[in-house]
Design a protein around this motif. Sequence first.
Motif, short mmCIF file in Angstrom:
data_model
loop_
_atom_site.label_atom_id
_atom_site.label_comp_id
_atom_site.label_asym_id
_atom_site.label_seq_id
_atom_site.Cartn_x
_atom_site.Cartn_y
_atom_site.Cartn_z
N TYR A 118 0.86 -1.18 0.00
CA TYR A 118 0.00 0.00 0.00
C TYR A 118 0.89 1.24 0.00
CZ TYR A 118 -4.44 -2.33 1.00
OH TYR A 118 -5.56 -3.07 0.93
N PRO A 119 0.51 2.29 -0.71
CA PRO A 119 1.35 3.48 -0.70
C PRO A 119 1.41 4.12 0.68
CG PRO A 119 -0.65 3.87 -1.99
CD PRO A 119 -0.68 2.43 -1.58
N GLU A 120 0.28 4.05 1.45
CA GLU A 120 0.30 4.72 2.76
C GLU A 120 0.84 3.76 3.82
OE1 GLU A 120 -4.03 3.23 2.78
OE2 GLU A 120 -2.44 3.60 1.34
N THR A 121 2.16 3.56 3.81
CA THR A 121 2.79 2.72 4.83
C THR A 121 2.66 3.40 6.19
OG1 THR A 121 4.34 1.80 3.26
CG2 THR A 121 5.01 1.73 5.56
N LYS A 122 2.15 2.64 7.16
CA LYS A 122 1.90 3.26 8.47
C LYS A 122 3.21 3.65 9.15
CE LYS A 122 -2.73 2.11 9.65
NZ LYS A 122 -3.25 0.79 9.44
N GLY A 123 4.26 2.82 8.96
CA GLY A 123 5.58 3.18 9.44
C GLY A 123 5.75 3.16 10.93
N HIS A 124 6.56 4.10 11.40
CA HIS A 124 7.02 4.12 12.77
C HIS A 124 5.89 4.29 13.78
CE1 HIS A 124 9.73 5.28 16.09
NE2 HIS A 124 8.82 6.18 16.37
#
Length: 334
Positions: free
Chosen positions: A315-321
């Motif tokens: 997904y482009p919107e990686t939730k990340g940290h």
Amino acid sequence: VPTEQRSEKSRVICEGDVVVVYERHDRMKAVTVAKNGELQNRFGVFPHNEWMGKEFGCQVKGRNGAGFVYLLAPTPELWTLALPHRTQILYIADISFVVSFLELRPGSVVLESGTGSGSLTHSLARAVAPTGHVHTFDFHEQRANAAREDFARNGVSGVVTVKVRDIQGEGFPEELAGCVDGVFLDLPQPWLAIPSVVRSLRPDGLVCSFSPCIEQVQRTCEVLSKHQFADIRTFEVLLRSYEVRHENLSTSFECSEQTFSKEATKSPPHKRQRGEVDEKGGPESEGHAEDPNGGSKTAAGSIVKQSRPVIARPYPETKGHTGYLTFARQATCM
Ligand code: SAM
């Protein structure tokens, strides 16, 4: 019937049960089944009376036939996705790491602070049940009370005790000193709690501290070293979701320009909004408009062979940290 008292064979929905109503992977709601109760959502009206006597995991249709939902038994994983947020919470990527690296098992005794929304607590409870115990502390009285109600509702109160206490100011209670296997801290100044963690842990016991900022991690690590903790390690868990779906791919070089441009103008699946309403209704029923057998005609009328392999793309919107998890082992002998 509390989950802990229900045998695996009789997973039938009864009045008073908590049901996780699953619309799709990112849309769930925890509902307590009540006589004459109703749930309304975009798929219609769902009378609770029709759920009673059905098995957990079943699919039920909305009254106006716009779609369906699944009625799932709550697990710590589902609860984390469906719980009422009273604070920021830990999600399952971090939670699984915590449970594993704190080496929790049935019979373990764990301390947690703060309780927050109780997201982590449910997984801690499952890991240590039936003979272990989770003692969880929050200095916010309403939050502690609300968490206690959730634990009772979800049938885990036999292995979880919630108390109101300022852990940074007062530390963990003396009566637990020396008999704790693991401590988890989700506090703004976790280093202030470390002296009482030292007192609480058995020799070789483990502590984990979750902090969003690296400055908090540095201060915690300094205090852990000062108290002779060993194996001090910090991890950052970065969550990256992948979308997995079948997609038509042209495998023929005969593909005409017209077919190619038609494919190219279609909105790529990863550009779709995750919360987008599927007109067909129902969980994950994101049907393709294309021929399900995978063939399509070019403008010239010749059949272009297509295959429908499974495609996985992030997904482009990686939730990340979300934060850092610092683990350390008590090295001093009590
Ligand atoms: N880990 C929890 C979860 O997964 O649901 C979320 C914890 S929340 C981010 C942090 C909690 O720590 C809040 O509920 C807050 O009231 C509590 N807290 C902050 N300072 C505290 C202190 N000194 N003693 C006890 N609890 C404290």
